[in-house]
Design a protein around this motif. Structure first.
Motif, PDB file in Angstrom:
ATOM      1  N   VAL A 108       0.788  -1.060   0.055  1.00 58.04           N
ATOM      2  CA  VAL A 108      -0.016   0.124  -0.073  1.00 58.04           C
ATOM      3  C   VAL A 108       0.786   1.254  -0.028  1.00 58.04           C
ATOM      4  O   VAL A 108       1.950   1.444   0.854  1.00 58.04           O
ATOM      5  CB  VAL A 108      -0.971   0.019   1.238  1.00 58.04           C
ATOM      6  N   ASN A 109       0.367   2.208  -0.660  1.00 56.95           N
ATOM      7  CA  ASN A 109       1.102   3.723  -0.763  1.00 56.95           C
ATOM      8  C   ASN A 109       0.482   4.387   0.287  1.00 56.95           C
ATOM      9  O   ASN A 109      -0.511   4.541   0.508  1.00 56.95           O
ATOM     10  CB  ASN A 109       0.562   4.034  -2.070  1.00 56.95           C
ATOM     11  N   HIS A 110       1.488   4.894   1.184  1.00 56.53           N
ATOM     12  CA  HIS A 110       1.118   5.589   2.420  1.00 56.53           C
ATOM     13  C   HIS A 110       0.258   6.665   2.233  1.00 56.53           C
ATOM     14  O   HIS A 110      -0.722   6.842   2.987  1.00 56.53           O
ATOM     15  CB  HIS A 110       2.495   5.926   3.197  1.00 56.53           C
ATOM     16  N   LEU A 111       0.496   7.428   1.233  1.00 51.35           N
ATOM     17  CA  LEU A 111      -0.342   8.760   0.940  1.00 51.35           C
ATOM     18  C   LEU A 111      -1.784   8.309   0.480  1.00 51.35           C
ATOM     19  O   LEU A 111      -2.715   8.787   1.092  1.00 51.35           O
ATOM     20  CB  LEU A 111       0.285   9.435  -0.002  1.00 51.35           C
ATOM     21  N   GLU A 112      -1.997   7.173  -0.172  1.00 53.25           N
ATOM     22  CA  GLU A 112      -3.354   6.534   0.006  1.00 53.25           C
ATOM     23  C   GLU A 112      -3.747   6.227   1.229  1.00 53.25           C
ATOM     24  O   GLU A 112      -5.273   6.414   1.283  1.00 53.25           O
ATOM     25  CB  GLU A 112      -3.493   5.239  -0.997  1.00 53.25           C
ATOM     26  N   GLY A 113      -3.149   5.462   2.143  1.00 47.57           N
ATOM     27  CA  GLY A 113      -3.680   5.500   3.412  1.00 47.57           C
ATOM     28  C   GLY A 113      -4.064   6.571   4.217  1.00 47.57           C
ATOM     29  O   GLY A 113      -5.126   6.602   4.530  1.00 47.57           O
ATOM     30  N   HIS A 114      -3.616   7.874   4.114  1.00 42.75           N
ATOM     31  CA  HIS A 114      -3.818   9.069   4.580  1.00 42.75           C
ATOM     32  C   HIS A 114      -5.116   9.292   3.960  1.00 42.75           C
ATOM     33  O   HIS A 114      -6.300   9.964   4.684  1.00 42.75           O
ATOM     34  CB  HIS A 114      -2.813  10.097   4.460  1.00 42.75           C
ATOM     35  N   VAL A 115      -5.441   9.066   2.705  1.00 41.71           N
ATOM     36  CA  VAL A 115      -6.619   9.467   1.927  1.00 41.71           C
ATOM     37  C   VAL A 115      -7.796   8.608   2.325  1.00 41.71           C
ATOM     38  O   VAL A 115      -8.750   9.266   3.122  1.00 41.71           O
ATOM     39  CB  VAL A 115      -6.530   9.483   0.581  1.00 41.71           C
ATOM     40  N   TYR A 116      -7.567   7.280   2.461  1.00 44.36           N
ATOM     41  CA  TYR A 116      -8.558   6.587   2.892  1.00 44.36           C
ATOM     42  C   TYR A 116      -9.075   6.393   4.540  1.00 44.36           C
ATOM     43  O   TYR A 116      -9.900   5.999   4.836  1.00 44.36           O
ATOM     44  CB  TYR A 116      -8.323   5.075   2.412  1.00 44.36           C
ATOM     45  N   ALA A 117      -7.979   6.998   5.158  1.00 47.90           N
ATOM     46  CA  ALA A 117      -8.458   7.149   6.522  1.00 47.90           C
ATOM     47  C   ALA A 117      -9.832   7.986   6.702  1.00 47.90           C
ATOM     48  O   ALA A 117     -10.496   7.750   7.641  1.00 47.90           O
ATOM     49  CB  ALA A 117      -7.436   7.852   7.307  1.00 47.90           C
ATOM     50  N   ASN A 118     -10.168   8.624   5.470  1.00 51.21           N
ATOM     51  CA  ASN A 118     -11.498   9.290   5.518  1.00 51.21           C
ATOM     52  C   ASN A 118     -12.444   8.358   5.500  1.00 51.21           C
ATOM     53  O   ASN A 118     -13.694   8.801   5.691  1.00 51.21           O
ATOM     54  CB  ASN A 118     -11.630  10.419   4.530  1.00 51.21           C
ATOM     55  N   TRP A 119     -12.173   7.285   5.013  1.00 53.95           N
ATOM     56  CA  TRP A 119     -13.523   6.069   4.713  1.00 53.95           C
ATOM     57  C   TRP A 119     -13.672   5.299   6.010  1.00 53.95           C
ATOM     58  O   TRP A 119     -14.554   4.601   6.208  1.00 53.95           O
ATOM     59  CB  TRP A 119     -12.946   5.236   3.686  1.00 53.95           C
ATOM     60  N   LEU A 120     -12.793   5.333   6.997  1.00 51.11           N
ATOM     61  CA  LEU A 120     -12.934   4.502   8.291  1.00 51.11           C
ATOM     62  C   LEU A 120     -14.165   4.883   9.190  1.00 51.11           C
ATOM     63  O   LEU A 120     -14.396   6.020   9.435  1.00 51.11           O
ATOM     64  CB  LEU A 120     -11.495   4.537   8.986  1.00 51.11           C
ATOM     65  N   LEU A 297      -6.690   9.035  13.614  1.00 52.76           N
ATOM     66  CA  LEU A 297      -6.685   8.254  12.492  1.00 52.76           C
ATOM     67  C   LEU A 297      -5.787   9.171  11.461  1.00 52.76           C
ATOM     68  O   LEU A 297      -5.433   8.829  10.269  1.00 52.76           O
ATOM     69  CB  LEU A 297      -8.154   8.090  11.921  1.00 52.76           C
ATOM     70  N   CYS A 298      -5.554  10.501  11.634  1.00 50.91           N
ATOM     71  CA  CYS A 298      -4.695  11.486  10.819  1.00 50.91           C
ATOM     72  C   CYS A 298      -3.349  11.135  10.982  1.00 50.91           C
ATOM     73  O   CYS A 298      -2.637  11.069   9.983  1.00 50.91           O
ATOM     74  CB  CYS A 298      -4.990  12.882  11.559  1.00 50.91           C
ATOM     75  N   THR A 299      -2.964  10.705  12.096  1.00 42.86           N
ATOM     76  CA  THR A 299      -1.441  10.289  12.439  1.00 42.86           C
ATOM     77  C   THR A 299      -1.329   9.048  11.752  1.00 42.86           C
ATOM     78  O   THR A 299      -2.327   8.237  11.765  1.00 42.86           O
ATOM     79  CB  THR A 299      -1.093  10.531  13.800  1.00 42.86           C
ATOM     80  N   ASP A 300      -0.280   8.296  11.812  1.00 39.95           N
ATOM     81  CA  ASP A 300       0.017   7.144  11.128  1.00 39.95           C
ATOM     82  C   ASP A 300      -0.454   6.031  11.795  1.00 39.95           C
ATOM     83  O   ASP A 300      -0.486   6.131  13.154  1.00 39.95           O
ATOM     84  CB  ASP A 300       1.454   6.987  10.796  1.00 39.95           C
ATOM     85  N   ASN A 301      -1.134   5.218  11.293  1.00 42.79           N
ATOM     86  CA  ASN A 301      -1.874   3.894  11.872  1.00 42.79           C
ATOM     87  C   ASN A 301      -2.054   2.934  10.872  1.00 42.79           C
ATOM     88  O   ASN A 301      -1.865   3.056   9.720  1.00 42.79           O
ATOM     89  CB  ASN A 301      -3.197   4.413  12.619  1.00 42.79           C
ATOM     90  N   GLY A 302      -2.455   1.757  11.375  1.00 46.41           N
ATOM     91  CA  GLY A 302      -2.530   0.622  10.637  1.00 46.41           C
ATOM     92  C   GLY A 302      -3.790   0.476   9.834  1.00 46.41           C
ATOM     93  O   GLY A 302      -3.914  -0.189   8.765  1.00 46.41           O
ATOM     94  N   ALA A 303      -4.752   1.137  10.726  1.00 45.00           N
ATOM     95  CA  ALA A 303      -6.260   0.967   9.914  1.00 45.00           C
ATOM     96  C   ALA A 303      -6.434   1.834   8.561  1.00 45.00           C
ATOM     97  O   ALA A 303      -6.733   1.173   7.583  1.00 45.00           O
ATOM     98  CB  ALA A 303      -7.074   1.608  10.825  1.00 45.00           C
ATOM     99  N   MET A 304      -5.402   2.865   8.690  1.00 44.24           N
ATOM    100  CA  MET A 304      -5.654   3.636   7.378  1.00 44.24           C
ATOM    101  C   MET A 304      -5.146   2.736   6.021  1.00 44.24           C
ATOM    102  O   MET A 304      -5.678   2.713   5.159  1.00 44.24           O
ATOM    103  CB  MET A 304      -5.005   4.817   7.396  1.00 44.24           C
ATOM    104  N   ILE A 305      -4.144   2.076   6.346  1.00 43.71           N
ATOM    105  CA  ILE A 305      -3.280   1.041   5.440  1.00 43.71           C
ATOM    106  C   ILE A 305      -4.560   0.048   5.236  1.00 43.71           C
ATOM    107  O   ILE A 305      -4.467  -0.391   3.754  1.00 43.71           O
ATOM    108  CB  ILE A 305      -2.132   0.526   6.047  1.00 43.71           C
TER     109      ILE A 305
END
Ligand code: KG4
Ligand code: ZN
Length: 331
Positions: A108-120, A297-305
């Motif tokens: 997974v691309n980390h930046l995509e993770g930050h974007v998809y944190a908005n879906w959690l 969920l804004c700072t780095d976490n596994g859920a966004m990945i």
């Protein structure tokens, strides 16, 4: 689709179990304390700390979710962009788990993770899914990117920082003011008691949607040195003035991008998106409610990945190569 997701790109070791790219079943994050003394991240130390922490955190994430490894559908890990040593630890660990359990592995691309944190979301009631197209501001310790999200995993870059990342500027100003590491939350905390108009600090007026924060950082350095020479540094006022300058620039460009592209959804991601002053500045300038993940969920976490991995798998339908890349771009 239940995904076990691993995040080790910087100084947080995160492992989570996420259902269907949206529901957080468990999400364990351990922040490395080893960097507090050095006041910044030493890559080799960070990689070693990830290695030490990963097993225990993975066991904890699975047990809190009440599932065994065999019961998940895929394993995901961040493969870029970030410190290569850190990425290798998480990606190889995830790949090993996937191989052992006969599961697909998703890089997974980390930046995509930050974007998809908005879906959690947490709990049993799903939040409404963000609407696309959306303007997304990703502001972290390493990135300041403004992008137009045209569809799932379809991103058009609008602007980015030409020098320092926003989080880096927060961290440097925090260090200057003796506030410790990581600096963002500390600056935000002391700024609450400060006057944001106390000191005029520069807002770089770059054309288009690019950002520049090195001038602001240097101006803050000069200001603090001048105040020190006078024998009095009003820390709260300096922090508030700096925070005002940086959040105004980020907010102004984000709102302008949304207006220019006639987009109603504005999403935020990355550690700096946890900053309430930034959220308020953006909200002030847009006509629609701002979507922001909760600060943790804004700072780095596994859920966004885990969230991003679901959309990767839905998109590609197959295993994704594992090559780690320090300079990976948003698709
Ligand atoms: O996304 P993140 O956890 O890691 C990277 O991918 O870099 O972001 C970390 C950055 C750090 O620079 C930290 O100081 C900043 O986000 N940060 C904040 C806040 N919380 C974290 N900056 C401003 N205000 C905050 N509340
Ligand atoms: Zn990040």
């Amino acid at each position: 689709m239940r995904i076990l997701a691993i995040e080790t790109s910087c100084d947080e070791t995160g492992v989570a179990v996420v259902d269907d790219g949206r529901r957080i079943v468990s999400n364990i994050v351990a922040s490395q304390l080893a960097h507090v003394d050095t006041g910044g991240i030493v890559p080799e130390v960070a990689a070693r700390e990830h290695l030490r922490a990963l097993d225990g955190i993975t066991v904890q994430a699975l047990s809190e979710a009440g599932v065994e490894l065999r019961a998940v559908d895929a394993v995901a890990a961040t493969v870029g962009p970030a410190l290569v040593g850190c990425l290798l630890v998480g990606a190889n660990y995830g790949r090993g788990l996937a191989l052992a359990a006969g599961l697909p592995f998703i890089g997974v691309n980390h930046l995509e993770g930050h974007v998809y944190a908005n879906w959690l979301y947490e709990g049993d009631t799903p939040t409404p899914e963000p609407e696309i197209p959306a303007v997304v501001l990703i502001v972290s310790g390493a990135h300041s990117d403004l992008v137009l999200m045209e569809g799932h995993r379809r991103f058009r870059p609008l602007g980015r920082t030409i020098d320092d990342a926003a989080g880096e500027a927060f961290d440097k100003v925090a260090r200057l003011l003796g506030l410790g590491f990581p600096g963002g939350p500390a600056v935000e905390r002391v700024a609450r008691d400060g006057d944001p108009t106390a000191f005029p600090l520069p807002r770089a007026a770059l054309a288009g949607y690019d950002f520049s924060f090195s001038g602001l950082k240097t101006a803050a350095l000069r200001l603090v040195r001048a105040l020190e020479a006078k024998g009095d540094v009003p820390v709260a006022d300096v922090a508030a003035s700096f925070q005002k300058a940086i959040t105004e620039v980020l907010a102004e460009k984000t709102a302008r991008a949304a207006a220019e592209h006639a987009v109603e959804t504005v999403l935020l991601g990355g550690g700096v998106a946890a900053n309430l002053a930034l959220r308020a500045e953006i909200q002030k300038r847009i006509g629609h409610p701002l979507r922001v993940p909760p600060p943790r969920l804004c700072t780095d976490n596994g859920a966004m990945i885990g969230a991003a991995a679901f959309f990767v798998l839905r998109d590609r339908g197959t295993e994704v190569p594992i090559t780690v890349r320090s300079d990976m771009k948003l698709a």
